[in-house]
Write an enzyme that holds these catalytic residues in place. Structure first.
Site, mmCIF file in Angstrom:
data_model
loop_
_atom_site.group_PDB
_atom_site.id
_atom_site.type_symbol
_atom_site.label_atom_id
_atom_site.label_comp_id
_atom_site.label_asym_id
_atom_site.label_seq_id
_atom_site.Cartn_x
_atom_site.Cartn_y
_atom_site.Cartn_z
ATOM 1 N N ASP A 182 0.851 -1.148 -0.101
ATOM 2 C CA ASP A 182 0.253 -0.349 0.322
ATOM 3 C C ASP A 182 0.882 1.217 -0.240
ATOM 4 O O ASP A 182 1.732 1.372 -0.143
ATOM 5 C CB ASP A 182 -0.616 0.181 1.408
ATOM 6 N N HIS A 253 -3.268 2.877 -4.554
ATOM 7 C CA HIS A 253 -1.832 2.882 -3.123
ATOM 8 C C HIS A 253 -0.905 2.025 -3.629
ATOM 9 O O HIS A 253 -0.709 1.102 -3.045
ATOM 10 C CB HIS A 253 -2.964 1.516 -2.530
ATOM 11 N N GLU A 326 -9.838 2.728 -5.615
ATOM 12 C CA GLU A 326 -9.618 3.817 -5.291
ATOM 13 C C GLU A 326 -8.513 4.209 -5.635
ATOM 14 O O GLU A 326 -8.008 4.979 -5.539
ATOM 15 C CB GLU A 326 -9.038 3.961 -3.463
HETATM 16 C C1 ACM Z 1 -11.080 -0.751 0.285
HETATM 17 O O1 ACM Z 1 -11.740 -0.632 1.121
HETATM 18 N N1 ACM Z 1 -10.452 0.607 -0.411
HETATM 19 C C2 ACM Z 1 -10.967 -1.536 -0.485
#
Ligand code: ACM
Length: 552
Positions: A182, A253, A326
């Site tokens: 991440d 991420h 995201e």
């Molecule tokens: C997530 O909670 N961004 C998969």
């Protein structure tokens, strides 16, 4: 006979129990173990677990030893089903539809032996362990019964992961989804790109609390799993019939990877060379550059990931999670390189560019005999043909995917994100998100009512997700995860009625016995009466949502 647990106190609840009667079978140091072909994992586990906890050596003995313990595979049962027969004067027999079924039956046997069976050494040596005469028949509702651990935001050292595998096995959970990368950390050694861990596995400081909190911890935070650590985790899981699904989260991420290799970022938009591993929380605009060079780089990463997580280590081991969630598109909109790529590929825009990126890895994994799974954003811009979906933004992604004939794991954030607070009270540590109590999780239904039986068959199962932004150590992870993971395990395993008809009072009563097991295992769960003083975090800001009730 002493120290026995009434069979109705099993968690997760079994399908059926015949009995129990007041007579039964006693396990003593003389009790022998006969292990039929294909039951070796359970044979080893029983000797180690019960030998340690209760001082029962379970020496090898003949199949017909009176009062003995017998393990058998019977292929006429469903693969993970088992039958546990405790018959006075005859002994204890666990019959499973497969090696996994036998193993789940052994987990039930341990629960019948009382909380001491969950310790590592005998605390009452010489005490005879009696199990009442009874027949338990059991089988799981779902094939995928999972836990996602975010080991990127806060690193969980290898020993902690092995411990969680034991905790999962005790709850008949069989998929560990490891969120390995991440913005805030890269946690797996990749030999050909050493800077991913040299640079990407640690950060200089950490935001304490949610993004709006003014507090920092100036202690550097870091850690990663070596290749042998991963091999050990995968093997330890396989021995417990748990599949490990690794997640390499792209194209969002990814700031830790960009900090290590700045050429992976959108360097025509931001000075990627000045980016460090991220030290705070939220959705990060610094995403991967959608270029062929980036694809080649991550093919290199995934080649090593495929080697470390072999496809034959468990039923869901072919899966590799590619993230996809995201990914903010601002940099792609501003980047000449990204816009040229859109033009060269003849794509409609940035969403389609993400679909191209994800679709590439779907084909790449499929060509290597593997299967891609991703967060439900991978539906945007067209679902890659072989993909499975982790439905997290509610049920909608899962419904769309199931209708399109794709496999689905239901893990909606409104219900089974265990970082969310478990009570509305002021004492919850760093309260995040919705209030989701033990009862809320117990009443979570993974299959939305609108699915047809054919679409329902696409729901592989469910998992709880543990995001660790505000969980700085194992005790905080335990607090958020337990007792709610026990409820999720029952939702995933047991044949429960519709949410409104579930007997939560009965579950709470059984949890009375289960808390004693968790105590013996050393789990720092949230007590039903609320956090203990040292489980509170006074003065640390969270991000509560006074949101609408969850959609079912
Ligand atoms: C997530 O909670 N961004 C998969």
């Amino acid at each position: 006979m002493t120290d026995v647990t009434p069979p109705t106190d099993l968690v997760p609840a079994p399908r059926s129990v015949e009995g129990p009667m007041s007579c039964g079978v006693e396990l003593t140091p003389e009790t022998t173990l006969w292990a039929g072909p294909g039951t070796e994992t359970t044979e080893r586990w029983l000797r180690s677990a019960l030998g340690g906890a209760l001082g029962l050596p379970l020496r090898p003995g003949p199949e017909d030893a009176p009062g003995g313990l017998r393990l058998r595979v019977d292929g006429t049962l469903a693969p993970e089903a088992y039958r546990l027969a405790v018959v006075t004067g005859w002994g204890v027999e666990i019959t499973g539809g497969s090696a996994a079924g036998v193993f789940w039956g052994a987990q039930t046997l341990r629960q019948l032996l009382g909380p001491d069976a969950f310790r590592r050494a005998p605390v009452r040596p010489g005490l005879t362990r009696g199990i009442p005469h009874q027949i338990i028949e059991d089988a799981p509702r779902f094939r995928w019964r999972g836990l996602m651990l975010d080991v990127a935001r806060h690193f969980m050292p290898k020993e902690g992961v092995l411990r969680y595998l034991d905790l999962m096995a005790a709850h008949k959970l069989n998929v560990l989804h490891l969120h390995l990368t991440d913005d805030q950390g890269w946690r797996v050694e990749i030999q050909r790109y050493p800077k991913l861990t040299e640079v990407g596995s640690w950060r200089a400081r950490t935001k304490v609390g949610h993004r709006a909190s003014p507090l920092w911890d100036d202690k550097p935070h870091g850690g990663h799993y070596t290749r042998d650590d991963i091999r050990e985790i995968v093997a330890y899981a396989a021995e417990r019939h748990i599949s490990v699904v690794p997640e390499i989260d792209v194209p969002g991420h990814s700031q830790a990877a960009i900090a290590a290799y700045p050429e992976l970022g959108n360097s025509d938009v931001v000075d990627t060379a000045s980016l460090a591993v991220w030290d705070t929380w939220g959705i990060n605009p610094n995403v991967l550059a959608p270029t062929d060079t980036t694809l080649r780089f991550f093919e290199g990463v995934l080649e090593e990931v495929l080697e470390l997580f072999p496809a034959d280590a468990g039923p869901f081991s072919p899966f590799v999670h590619i993230g996809g969630d995201e990914c903010v598109k601002d940099q792609w909109r501003a980047s000449d390189t990204a816009q040229k790529q859109i033009g060269n590929l003849g794509l409609a825009g940035e969403e389609a560019l993400q679909a191209w990126f994800i679709g590439h890895f779907d084909r790449w994994l499929t060509a290597r005999g593997r299967r891609m799974i991703g967060w439900d954003e991978i539906l945007e811009g067209g679902l890659a043909p072989g993909a499975a979906v982790s439905s997290w933004r509610g049920y909608a992604g899962g419904v769309t995917a199931a209708r399109a004939g794709h496999d689905v794991v239901m893990c909606p954030e409104q219900q089974v994100y265990l970082d969310h607070r478990q009570d509305a009270g002021p004492d919850e540590p760093v309260p995040i998100g919705y209030v989701r109590t033990l009862e809320d999780v117990y009443r979570f239904e993974p299959v939305p009512a609108e699915l047809t039986p054919q679409e329902t068959a696409r729901v592989l199962g469910t998992q709880a997700n543990v995001w660790t932004e505000v969980m700085e150590d194992q005790a905080r992870v335990d607090y958020q995860t337990f007792p709610r993971l026990a409820a999720l395990a029952e939702v995933a395993w047991s044949d429960l009625p519709a949410p409104a008809d579930r007997d939560f009072t009965g579950f709470e009563r059984r949890m009375g016995a289960h808390y004693r097991r968790l105590d013996a295992l050393g789990v720092a769960y949230r007590p039903p009466t609320g956090p203990l003083p040292w489980q509170r975090r006074p003065g640390v800001l969270g991000r509560p949502i006074d949101g609408p009730p969850p959609q079912r």
